[in-house]
Design a protein around this motif. Structure first.
Motif, mmCIF file in Angstrom:
data_model
loop_
_atom_site.group_PDB
_atom_site.id
_atom_site.type_symbol
_atom_site.label_atom_id
_atom_site.label_comp_id
_atom_site.label_asym_id
_atom_site.label_seq_id
_atom_site.Cartn_x
_atom_site.Cartn_y
_atom_site.Cartn_z
ATOM 1 N N TRP A 40 10.527 43.491 -42.118
ATOM 2 C CA TRP A 40 9.692 44.398 -41.309
ATOM 3 C C TRP A 40 8.749 45.092 -42.291
ATOM 4 O O TRP A 40 9.206 45.635 -43.313
ATOM 5 C CB TRP A 40 10.562 45.437 -40.576
ATOM 6 C CG TRP A 40 9.801 46.267 -39.585
ATOM 7 C CD1 TRP A 40 9.659 46.029 -38.252
ATOM 8 C CD2 TRP A 40 9.075 47.485 -39.844
ATOM 9 N NE1 TRP A 40 8.891 46.998 -37.660
ATOM 10 C CE2 TRP A 40 8.512 47.902 -38.619
ATOM 11 C CE3 TRP A 40 8.818 48.245 -40.988
ATOM 12 C CZ2 TRP A 40 7.732 49.059 -38.495
ATOM 13 C CZ3 TRP A 40 8.038 49.399 -40.876
ATOM 14 C CH2 TRP A 40 7.513 49.791 -39.637
ATOM 15 N N VAL A 41 7.460 45.042 -41.994
ATOM 16 C CA VAL A 41 6.470 45.665 -42.886
ATOM 17 C C VAL A 41 5.529 46.494 -42.026
ATOM 18 O O VAL A 41 4.957 45.970 -41.054
ATOM 19 C CB VAL A 41 5.645 44.603 -43.656
ATOM 20 C CG1 VAL A 41 4.708 45.286 -44.658
ATOM 21 C CG2 VAL A 41 6.548 43.601 -44.379
ATOM 22 N N GLY A 42 5.378 47.763 -42.356
ATOM 23 C CA GLY A 42 4.499 48.606 -41.552
ATOM 24 C C GLY A 42 3.771 49.640 -42.390
ATOM 25 O O GLY A 42 4.145 49.930 -43.529
ATOM 26 N N VAL A 43 2.718 50.172 -41.777
ATOM 27 C CA VAL A 43 1.974 51.280 -42.376
ATOM 28 C C VAL A 43 2.169 52.504 -41.492
ATOM 29 O O VAL A 43 2.054 52.403 -40.263
ATOM 30 C CB VAL A 43 0.459 50.967 -42.468
ATOM 31 C CG1 VAL A 43 -0.306 52.173 -43.008
ATOM 32 C CG2 VAL A 43 0.190 49.757 -43.347
ATOM 33 N N TYR A 44 2.518 53.618 -42.099
ATOM 34 C CA TYR A 44 2.499 54.910 -41.408
ATOM 35 C C TYR A 44 1.321 55.704 -41.948
ATOM 36 O O TYR A 44 1.052 55.673 -43.157
ATOM 37 C CB TYR A 44 3.788 55.702 -41.669
ATOM 38 C CG TYR A 44 4.973 55.216 -40.867
ATOM 39 C CD1 TYR A 44 5.271 55.773 -39.625
ATOM 40 C CD2 TYR A 44 5.817 54.217 -41.346
ATOM 41 C CE1 TYR A 44 6.359 55.338 -38.878
ATOM 42 C CE2 TYR A 44 6.908 53.776 -40.607
ATOM 43 C CZ TYR A 44 7.171 54.344 -39.370
ATOM 44 O OH TYR A 44 8.241 53.916 -38.627
ATOM 45 N N LEU A 45 0.624 56.417 -41.065
ATOM 46 C CA LEU A 45 -0.507 57.243 -41.485
ATOM 47 C C LEU A 45 -0.184 58.709 -41.230
ATOM 48 O O LEU A 45 0.382 59.059 -40.190
ATOM 49 C CB LEU A 45 -1.769 56.842 -40.709
ATOM 50 C CG LEU A 45 -2.281 55.435 -41.047
ATOM 51 C CD1 LEU A 45 -3.372 55.020 -40.076
ATOM 52 C CD2 LEU A 45 -2.779 55.362 -42.490
ATOM 53 N N LEU A 46 -0.531 59.545 -42.197
ATOM 54 C CA LEU A 46 -0.221 60.972 -42.064
ATOM 55 C C LEU A 46 -1.197 61.638 -41.105
ATOM 56 O O LEU A 46 -2.414 61.499 -41.242
ATOM 57 C CB LEU A 46 -0.286 61.649 -43.436
ATOM 58 C CG LEU A 46 0.256 63.067 -43.471
ATOM 59 C CD1 LEU A 46 1.765 63.098 -43.219
ATOM 60 C CD2 LEU A 46 -0.060 63.738 -44.800
ATOM 61 N N ASP A 47 -0.645 62.359 -40.135
ATOM 62 C CA ASP A 47 -1.448 63.123 -39.184
ATOM 63 C C ASP A 47 -0.844 64.518 -39.186
ATOM 64 O O ASP A 47 0.255 64.718 -38.682
ATOM 65 C CB ASP A 47 -1.356 62.458 -37.801
ATOM 66 C CG ASP A 47 -2.124 63.225 -36.744
ATOM 67 O OD1 ASP A 47 -2.866 64.156 -37.099
ATOM 68 O OD2 ASP A 47 -1.963 62.907 -35.552
ATOM 69 N N SER A 48 -1.545 65.477 -39.778
ATOM 70 C CA SER A 48 -1.037 66.807 -40.123
ATOM 71 C C SER A 48 0.332 66.678 -40.781
ATOM 72 O O SER A 48 0.413 66.181 -41.886
ATOM 73 C CB SER A 48 -1.102 67.794 -38.967
ATOM 74 O OG SER A 48 -0.437 67.332 -37.848
ATOM 75 N N ASN A 49 1.435 67.039 -40.105
ATOM 76 C CA ASN A 49 2.726 66.995 -40.813
ATOM 77 C C ASN A 49 3.622 65.860 -40.331
ATOM 78 O O ASN A 49 4.829 65.904 -40.521
ATOM 79 C CB ASN A 49 3.431 68.347 -40.663
ATOM 80 C CG ASN A 49 4.259 68.668 -41.882
ATOM 81 O OD1 ASN A 49 3.934 68.247 -42.994
ATOM 82 N ND2 ASN A 49 5.367 69.367 -41.687
ATOM 83 N N GLU A 50 3.000 64.851 -39.708
ATOM 84 C CA GLU A 50 3.787 63.731 -39.181
ATOM 85 C C GLU A 50 3.232 62.401 -39.664
ATOM 86 O O GLU A 50 2.021 62.243 -39.814
ATOM 87 C CB GLU A 50 3.737 63.726 -37.647
ATOM 88 C CG GLU A 50 4.722 64.653 -37.007
ATOM 89 C CD GLU A 50 4.826 64.409 -35.500
ATOM 90 O OE1 GLU A 50 5.928 64.551 -34.975
ATOM 91 O OE2 GLU A 50 3.801 64.090 -34.863
ATOM 92 N N LEU A 51 4.161 61.453 -39.849
ATOM 93 C CA LEU A 51 3.776 60.081 -40.176
ATOM 94 C C LEU A 51 3.739 59.302 -38.871
ATOM 95 O O LEU A 51 4.738 59.271 -38.138
ATOM 96 C CB LEU A 51 4.796 59.470 -41.129
ATOM 97 C CG LEU A 51 4.823 60.138 -42.505
ATOM 98 C CD1 LEU A 51 6.166 59.938 -43.181
ATOM 99 C CD2 LEU A 51 3.696 59.596 -43.365
ATOM 100 N N VAL A 52 2.594 58.713 -38.574
ATOM 101 C CA VAL A 52 2.404 58.006 -37.305
ATOM 102 C C VAL A 52 2.310 56.510 -37.599
ATOM 103 O O VAL A 52 1.531 56.090 -38.459
ATOM 104 C CB VAL A 52 1.129 58.502 -36.600
ATOM 105 C CG1 VAL A 52 0.941 57.779 -35.273
ATOM 106 C CG2 VAL A 52 1.193 60.009 -36.384
ATOM 107 N N LEU A 53 3.113 55.742 -36.873
ATOM 108 C CA LEU A 53 3.149 54.297 -37.115
ATOM 109 C C LEU A 53 1.809 53.654 -36.768
ATOM 110 O O LEU A 53 1.267 53.860 -35.685
ATOM 111 C CB LEU A 53 4.268 53.650 -36.285
ATOM 112 C CG LEU A 53 4.481 52.152 -36.488
ATOM 113 C CD1 LEU A 53 4.806 51.824 -37.948
ATOM 114 C CD2 LEU A 53 5.599 51.639 -35.575
ATOM 115 N N GLY A 54 1.284 52.897 -37.719
ATOM 116 C CA GLY A 54 0.045 52.130 -37.520
ATOM 117 C C GLY A 54 0.407 50.657 -37.415
ATOM 118 O O GLY A 54 1.433 50.304 -36.829
#
Ligand code: SME
Length: 153
Positions: A40-54
């Motif tokens: 499983w390979v994913g990118v999370y992007l920081l949105d204020s204080n949360e990591l959001v799955l991309g």
């Protein structure tokens, strides 16, 4: 494929993708398809204080938003450092995505001192990740950081 070859393949493919999201998609797909154990390979992007799955490659994850400081993902963002976990069952921080996952590597995507996001790879094998994976993924994170920052203007 050897790690150096994977790096060159990812670099060449994302150079052809003007769009940052497409560059991330191509990256996760190439990593999953090129390296055994990258289940499983994913990118999370920081949105204020949360990591959001991309973009991700693999089964859907229940963890689409992870607060900084929670899970292995949140710990890597808080520490601004790569974390390798050889056996997720022995790490109390671990947030389970799949019952099959045995080990994990999380690499922050940094721009200077700022965390933009991270690359997360899960494996169904114990202790799947070592120094070569850390070097590869940190190099790719550097390429993605430039792309994400450019996309934000
Ligand atoms: N295992 C991660 C959660 C994300 S899933 O692996 C996709 C963690 O502990 O933060």
């Amino acid at each position: 494929m050897r790690h150096q070859e994977v790096f060159e393949t990812v670099r060449d493919r994302i150079a052809k993708e003007p769009d940052a999201t497409r560059a991330m998609t191509v990256t996760v797909e190439t990593l999953k398809n090129s390296l055994p154990g990258y289940d499983w390979v994913g990118v999370y992007l920081l949105d204020s204080n949360e990591l959001v799955l991309g973009p991700f490659a693999g089964k859907p994850s229940p963890h689409t938003r992870i607060p900084v400081g929670r899970g292995i993902c949140g710990a890597a963002a808080a520490e601004k450092a790569t974390i390798i976990v050889d056996d997720v069952d022995n790490d109390s921080r671990y947030l389970a995505c799949s019952v099959d996952t045995k080990s994990e590597i999380v690499v922050p995507i940094m721009r200077g001192d700022d965390v933009l996001g991270e690359l997360d790879v899960d494996s169904d094998r114990l202790a799947a990740f070592g120094e070569a994976d850390k070097i590869l993924l940190e190099s790719i994170a550097g390429l993605l950081a430039e792309r994400i920052a450019a996309g934000r203007g």
